[in-house]
Design an enzyme around this catalytic site. Structure first.
Site, PDB file in Angstrom:
ATOM      1  N   ARG A  50       2.562 -94.758  67.523  1.00  0.00           N
ATOM      2  CA  ARG A  50       3.307 -95.785  68.272  1.00  0.00           C
ATOM      3  C   ARG A  50       2.347 -96.875  68.707  1.00  0.00           C
ATOM      4  NH1 ARG A  50       4.096 -94.840  73.215  1.00  0.00           N
ATOM      5  NH2 ARG A  50       4.919 -92.746  72.962  1.00  0.00           N
ATOM      6  N   TYR A 102      18.906-118.875  69.104  1.00  0.00           N
ATOM      7  CA  TYR A 102      19.516-117.844  68.258  1.00  0.00           C
ATOM      8  C   TYR A 102      20.509-116.989  69.080  1.00  0.00           C
ATOM      9  CZ  TYR A 102      19.895-113.615  65.471  1.00  0.00           C
ATOM     10  OH  TYR A 102      20.381-112.547  64.778  1.00  0.00           O
ATOM     11  N   ASP A 174      10.037-119.448  68.826  1.00  0.00           N
ATOM     12  CA  ASP A 174      10.582-118.714  67.688  1.00  0.00           C
ATOM     13  C   ASP A 174      10.320-119.556  66.441  1.00  0.00           C
ATOM     14  OD1 ASP A 174      12.288-117.702  65.688  1.00  0.00           O
ATOM     15  OD2 ASP A 174      13.719-116.928  67.153  1.00  0.00           O
ATOM     16  N   LYS A 199      13.724-112.503  57.809  1.00  0.00           N
ATOM     17  CA  LYS A 199      14.106-113.742  57.120  1.00  0.00           C
ATOM     18  C   LYS A 199      13.017-114.108  56.095  1.00  0.00           C
ATOM     19  CE  LYS A 199      17.344-113.240  60.104  1.00  0.00           C
ATOM     20  NZ  LYS A 199      17.386-113.912  61.383  1.00  0.00           N
TER      21      LYS A 199
HETATM   22  C1  LIG Z   1      17.559-113.482  62.722  1.00  0.00           C
HETATM   23  C2  LIG Z   1      16.893-114.226  63.807  1.00  0.00           C
HETATM   24  C3  LIG Z   1      16.428-113.577  64.956  1.00  0.00           C
HETATM   25  C4  LIG Z   1      16.633-112.086  65.183  1.00  0.00           C
HETATM   26  O1  LIG Z   1      15.952-111.318  64.276  1.00  0.00           O
HETATM   27  P1  LIG Z   1      16.425-109.846  63.782  1.00  0.00           P
HETATM   28  O2  LIG Z   1      15.389-109.462  62.813  1.00  0.00           O
HETATM   29  O3  LIG Z   1      17.788-110.027  63.179  1.00  0.00           O
HETATM   30  O4  LIG Z   1      16.487-108.990  64.993  1.00  0.00           O
HETATM   31  C5  LIG Z   1      15.764-114.327  65.906  1.00  0.00           C
HETATM   32  N1  LIG Z   1      15.578-115.654  65.756  1.00  0.00           N
HETATM   33  C6  LIG Z   1      16.025-116.316  64.680  1.00  0.00           C
HETATM   34  C7  LIG Z   1      15.797-117.782  64.574  1.00  0.00           C
HETATM   35  C8  LIG Z   1      16.703-115.633  63.671  1.00  0.00           C
HETATM   36  O5  LIG Z   1      17.159-116.300  62.608  1.00  0.00           O
END
Ligand SMILES: *Cc1c(COP(=O)(O)O)cnc(C)c1O
Length: 383
Positions: A50, A102, A174, A199
């Site tokens: 972990r 998001y 982000d 992504k």
């Molecule tokens: C998809 C996404 C998230 C969340 O990520 P997960 O892997 O689905 O938990 C956060 N910020 C943005 C801009 C996203 O496109």
């Protein structure tokens, strides 16, 4: 990694290129939850998985290097990375956060953090005067996402960082939409960079993962503590998949962004389409700032039809894109933010942010752009 290399070279020739003990050219997947300690008095680099595991560590080191940070952390999802990072805050603290954040982050801030006594104010992050005016004595964090989702608004990262520093606030960014290939927020003074590696970084719609990167040693130490305390860590198989995806990150990003630009310009000329949101378009209000802080406009765009009926018909008519939640994959993904990414947002809030019933988001993949445009053309002509 020495800084003289360009990013595409670094993606392949990093410290993980060759496994020291075996010469393996692919990072070994260490399925081990615990590690033997050779000394009674002093433990080795790894003790319990972990806290750390060599496969996950390889990914964490690569992302830290790509973002120009000192420490990387791999999480079970983007939301795990984001929600763990929010645990820097304490009861009574306040967050200034971009209004078109998001959807999952919106849900966490409005429905989870509020229960813990951590308050927030949503702002138009492109309006620096408004941002500054919403800072309170207890504001500890400014949270940005640029380009924003799904209307692709551009935040001036340096300007917001300056406001944050003047008020002793942290900044989180982000960076999912552009990735370190196109934008490096730590270089612009941001404290914590967050990613949904589900992504573009993973890039193949086959893994859910999240990453966080810090530059400051003390922040890194604190985030390591939170990472281990929460335990929302990324497993070794998934760490390996993200490492594999990263090798082609730049070629994928370049190809998809070039195609996105072409599609955005094409859509903007069509009468059926009411609006196109893409930072590369001449009339995009954030184009200039985007040009200063990022090296491309990215692979995601949004466009709007005048009615929900037309939107539905278009989605039913197109043949190539996957119609799905998510973005940043080798295949083109068409999403309907109203019920997908922003389904958890109340309608009134959603409409205020321009996320109408006619809005579609497109994440351009690696298909031949001429095939995509031909597909969109037949779908529009059939409306
Ligand atoms: C998809 C996404 C998230 C969340 O990520 P997960 O892997 O689905 O938990 C956060 N910020 C943005 C801009 C996203 O496109």
């Amino acid at each position: 990694m020495p800084d003289q290399y360009h990013i595409q070279t670094k993606l392949l020739h990093n410290n993980q290129k060759i496994h020291q003990e075996t010469g393996a050219v692919s990072v070994p997947i260490h399925h081990s939850s615990t590690f033997h300690q050779y000394s009674f008095d002093g433990f080795g680099e790894y003790d319990y998985a972990r806290g750390s595991n060599p496969t996950r560590r390889a990914l964490e080191d690569v992302i830290a290097d790509l973002e120009g940070g000192s420490r990387g952390f791999a999480f079970a999802s983007g939301m795990a990375a984001i929600s763990t990072a929010f645990m820097f805050l304490s009861k009574g603290d306040h967050i200034v956060i971009t209004e078109d954040v998001y959807g999952g982050t919106y849900r966490f801030v409005t429905q989870v953090l509020t229960k813990l006594g951590i308050d927030h104010t949503f702002v138009d992050m492109t309006n620096e005067k408004e941002v500054e005016s919403k800072i309170q004595a207890n504001t500890k964090l400014i949270y940005l996402e640029t380009p924003s989702n799904p209307t692709l608004k551009i935040t001036n990262i340096k300007a917001i960082v300056a406001i944050a520093k003047a008020h002793n606030c942290l900044t989180f960014c982000d960076n999912t939409f552009l990735t370190p290939v196109f934008q490096r927020p730590l270089d612009l003074g941001v404290d914590v960079v967050l990613h949904s590696a589900t992504k573009f970084l993973g890039g193949h719609s086959d893994v859910v993962a999240g990453l966080a990167v810090t530059k400051d040693e003390e922040l890194g130490r604190q985030l390591a503590f939170l990472h281990n305390s929460f335990g929302a860590i990324l497993g070794v198989q998934d760490s390996w998949l993200v490492l594999r995806g990263l090798k082609t990150l730049q070629v994928r990003m370049n190809a998809s962004s070039t195609a996105a630009e072409e599609i955005a310009n094409w859509l903007a000329k069509r009468n059926e389409v009411k609006a196109v949101y893409y930072p590369g378009l001449k009339n995009h209000p954030g184009k200039e700032i985007q040009g200063q802080q990022a090296s491309s406009h990215g692979a995601v765009l949004s466009f709007e039809f005048p009615t929900k009926e037309m939107t539905k018909a278009f989605v039913e008519n197109v043949k190539l894109p996957v119609f799905a939640v998510s973005l940043g994959a080798v295949e083109t993904i068409l999403s309907y933010p109203a019920t997908m990414s922003h389904g958890s947002m109340p309608e009134e809030e959603r409409l205020k942010r321009g996320i109408t019933d006619g809005l579609l988001r497109l994440s351009v993949g690696l298909e031949d752009v001429n095939d995509l445009i031909a597909d969109f053309e037949q779908a529009l002509n059939a409306l």
